[in-house]
Design an enzyme around this catalytic site. Sequence first.
Site, PDB file in Angstrom:
ATOM      1  N   HIS A 265      33.661  95.136  57.363  1.00 55.58           N
ATOM      2  CA  HIS A 265      33.077  94.189  56.150  1.00 55.58           C
ATOM      3  C   HIS A 265      34.288  93.997  55.333  1.00 55.58           C
ATOM      4  O   HIS A 265      34.978  94.860  55.090  1.00 55.58           O
ATOM      5  CB  HIS A 265      32.064  94.797  55.559  1.00 55.58           C
ATOM      6  CG  HIS A 265      31.289  93.434  54.876  1.00 55.58           C
ATOM      7  ND1 HIS A 265      31.516  93.217  53.379  1.00 55.58           N
ATOM      8  CD2 HIS A 265      30.264  92.641  55.007  1.00 55.58           C
ATOM      9  CE1 HIS A 265      31.032  92.174  52.976  1.00 55.58           C
ATOM     10  NE2 HIS A 265      29.910  92.098  53.857  1.00 55.58           N
ATOM     11  N   GLU A 323      24.560  93.339  60.017  1.00 54.69           N
ATOM     12  CA  GLU A 323      24.301  92.580  60.968  1.00 54.69           C
ATOM     13  C   GLU A 323      23.530  93.522  62.236  1.00 54.69           C
ATOM     14  O   GLU A 323      23.028  93.157  63.078  1.00 54.69           O
ATOM     15  CB  GLU A 323      25.444  91.658  61.497  1.00 54.69           C
ATOM     16  CG  GLU A 323      25.875  90.777  60.643  1.00 54.69           C
ATOM     17  CD  GLU A 323      24.748  89.618  60.446  1.00 54.69           C
ATOM     18  OE1 GLU A 323      23.620  89.826  60.113  1.00 54.69           O
ATOM     19  OE2 GLU A 323      25.413  88.436  60.071  1.00 54.69           O
TER      20      GLU A 323
HETATM   21  N1  ACO Z   1      35.686  95.676  65.428  1.00 60.42           N
HETATM   22  C1  ACO Z   1      37.154  96.125  65.814  1.00 60.42           C
HETATM   23  N2  ACO Z   1      38.109  96.184  64.967  1.00 60.42           N
HETATM   24  C2  ACO Z   1      37.770  95.629  63.732  1.00 60.42           C
HETATM   25  C3  ACO Z   1      36.616  95.118  63.458  1.00 60.42           C
HETATM   26  C4  ACO Z   1      35.581  95.209  64.361  1.00 60.42           C
HETATM   27  N3  ACO Z   1      34.320  95.015  64.171  1.00 60.42           N
HETATM   28  N4  ACO Z   1      36.695  94.464  62.272  1.00 60.42           N
HETATM   29  C5  ACO Z   1      37.717  94.603  61.627  1.00 60.42           C
HETATM   30  N5  ACO Z   1      38.439  95.394  62.740  1.00 60.42           N
HETATM   31  C6  ACO Z   1      39.995  95.642  62.611  1.00 60.42           C
HETATM   32  C7  ACO Z   1      40.819  94.372  62.785  1.00 60.42           C
HETATM   33  O1  ACO Z   1      41.205  93.921  64.139  1.00 60.42           O
HETATM   34  C8  ACO Z   1      42.084  94.783  61.931  1.00 60.42           C
HETATM   35  O2  ACO Z   1      42.758  95.463  62.867  1.00 60.42           O
HETATM   36  P1  ACO Z   1      44.534  95.499  62.631  1.00 60.42           P
HETATM   37  O3  ACO Z   1      44.765  95.811  61.276  1.00 60.42           O
HETATM   38  O4  ACO Z   1      44.976  96.420  63.620  1.00 60.42           O
HETATM   39  O5  ACO Z   1      44.963  94.207  62.849  1.00 60.42           O
HETATM   40  C9  ACO Z   1      41.440  95.660  60.879  1.00 60.42           C
HETATM   41  O6  ACO Z   1      40.381  96.226  61.521  1.00 60.42           O
HETATM   42  C10 ACO Z   1      41.107  94.839  59.541  1.00 60.42           C
HETATM   43  O7  ACO Z   1      40.520  93.734  59.739  1.00 60.42           O
HETATM   44  P2  ACO Z   1      40.443  92.512  59.036  1.00 60.42           P
HETATM   45  O8  ACO Z   1      40.092  91.279  60.023  1.00 60.42           O
HETATM   46  O9  ACO Z   1      41.564  92.197  58.003  1.00 60.42           O
HETATM   47  O10 ACO Z   1      39.224  92.577  58.126  1.00 60.42           O
HETATM   48  P3  ACO Z   1      38.621  91.372  57.301  1.00 60.42           P
HETATM   49  O11 ACO Z   1      38.036  91.981  56.183  1.00 60.42           O
HETATM   50  O12 ACO Z   1      39.212  90.125  57.619  1.00 60.42           O
HETATM   51  O13 ACO Z   1      37.027  91.220  58.570  1.00 60.42           O
HETATM   52  C11 ACO Z   1      34.956  90.850  59.493  1.00 60.42           C
HETATM   53  C12 ACO Z   1      36.054  91.323  58.166  1.00 60.42           C
HETATM   54  C13 ACO Z   1      35.420  89.664  59.545  1.00 60.42           C
HETATM   55  C14 ACO Z   1      33.445  91.191  58.966  1.00 60.42           C
HETATM   56  C15 ACO Z   1      35.473  91.803  60.509  1.00 60.42           C
HETATM   57  O14 ACO Z   1      35.196  93.315  60.216  1.00 60.42           O
HETATM   58  C16 ACO Z   1      34.747  91.594  61.942  1.00 60.42           C
HETATM   59  O15 ACO Z   1      35.217  90.767  62.578  1.00 60.42           O
HETATM   60  N6  ACO Z   1      33.524  92.273  62.168  1.00 60.42           N
HETATM   61  C17 ACO Z   1      32.834  91.816  63.679  1.00 60.42           C
HETATM   62  C18 ACO Z   1      32.028  90.498  63.110  1.00 60.42           C
HETATM   63  C19 ACO Z   1      30.820  90.748  62.284  1.00 60.42           C
HETATM   64  O16 ACO Z   1      30.088  92.036  62.419  1.00 60.42           O
HETATM   65  N7  ACO Z   1      30.599  90.068  61.314  1.00 60.42           N
HETATM   66  C20 ACO Z   1      29.295  89.826  60.408  1.00 60.42           C
HETATM   67  C21 ACO Z   1      29.980  90.572  58.909  1.00 60.42           C
HETATM   68  S1  ACO Z   1      28.627  90.792  58.011  1.00 60.42           S
HETATM   69  C22 ACO Z   1      28.086  89.131  57.345  1.00 60.42           C
HETATM   70  O17 ACO Z   1      29.205  88.368  57.135  1.00 60.42           O
HETATM   71  C23 ACO Z   1      26.786  88.809  56.789  1.00 60.42           C
END
Ligand code: ACO
Length: 383
Positions: A265, A323
């Site tokens: 998140h 989620e």
């Molecule tokens: N699985 C694997 N790796 C992940 C995940 C995940 N679910 N989420 C983040 N990461 C990793 C990224 O690849 C990144 O790795 P890196 O630094 O080696 O490149 C690191 O963690 C940081 O990720 P960011 O993209 O900077 O995190 P951000 O704050 O932008 O992402 C998000 C938040 C979009 C929700 C992300 O965690 C994600 O894509 N989760 C999966 C989709 C999801 O569950 N969405 C629902 C969110 S809740 C809602 O909106 C109601």
Amino acid sequence: MTTATMSQDDLFRPGLEGVIAAETRLSRVRGDIGELLIAGYPLEEIAGRLTFEGMLYLLWEDRWPTAVEEADLRRELTTWRSLPDPAVQLLRAIAHQQLPVMDALRMVAGTLDLDLSASQRQDSQLLARVIMARLPVVTATYWRLRQGLAPLASKAALSHAGNYLYLLTGQQPTPAQVRGLETYLNTVLDHGLNASTFTARVIVSTRSDLVSAIVGAIGALKGPLHGGAPGPALDMVFEIGTAVCAEPYLRAKLEAGERLMGFGHRVYKVRDPRADVLGTAAEKLFAAEEDTALYELALAVEETALNLLEEYKPGRRLQTNVEFYTALLLHGLGLDSDLFSPTFAISRAGGWLAHCFEQMAEGRLLRPKARFVGEIRRSESLQ
Ligand code: ACO
């Protein structure tokens, strides 16, 4: 560019991370300690107690409703449950193409005020009630049309949540099902300046209308990084099938550089408090139906996913988000995964509208800047 040559104009935060772009009294999200306050109340203390109408009243009016106030809001919503004819015609045409429910909701949301008079459209409070009342009806009507079933008429005696379940299934929902859905709707009603809420605020900041704001917000919610994750999260649990398969399955995904849906998140760096509320609601629902196998599998998948995320993404503090348990709870209520994101929208619309009112009161156009990184002062070379 060196720090010395950077000016204020060069400040750029990709993803607007940490940027404060609005003031709100609606919800406070503390990602560092995993706290969510709705109108000042901790979510976990109110989500399982209030009806959805009561929760909506609390968010909109900033006051705990009396029984009469809650009943009045329920009656107002009940009044607006039928759809304008063009909306039904459009739903029939889209059903013919078998489009996803979220796409149908986005398209038809733009028609929800077509039967209102000009003066009714000017009345934002009335329009907000019309939108809230009709979004579940659009979703359920489309759901049935797409399967070749006749749409059902709403039942005035049923609550907002109960009527939605009835319109989907044609069956009188049990009190446990209504409570389960209300707990879900209450839990996702508002959540700070998330992407879809920001979208709604940007739209009304231009002095556009509430219907346009809702259409834009639905479009933003649809994406898998926001409200589109629960379907894929559930698919993942089903594909895993048994607890022993969780580790190799999830490891393969992470090795391939994929994201695990339902984890991570932007704001929460500890467990999302909504995951706990929904996890408890799912546990109760599955226990009431005396089939806890899926719930137990989901727990095993969650535990394995958290261990692997720590191994593959050390220090990122990736935790279970809302989620993951949304998927489980809504599946337990008998909803198909194509209905998960639309059901999220049906609730979050209450938050979008409340934010629209705040933005309208604030009155300032939202218009940030972009740092230009292209070529400058080019000229075509003369032949
Ligand atoms: N699985 C694997 N790796 C992940 C995940 C995940 N679910 N989420 C983040 N990461 C990793 C990224 O690849 C990144 O790795 P890196 O630094 O080696 O490149 C690191 O963690 C940081 O990720 P960011 O993209 O900077 O995190 P951000 O704050 O932008 O992402 C998000 C938040 C979009 C929700 C992300 O965690 C994600 O894509 N989760 C999966 C989709 C999801 O569950 N969405 C629902 C969110 S809740 C809602 O909106 C109601």
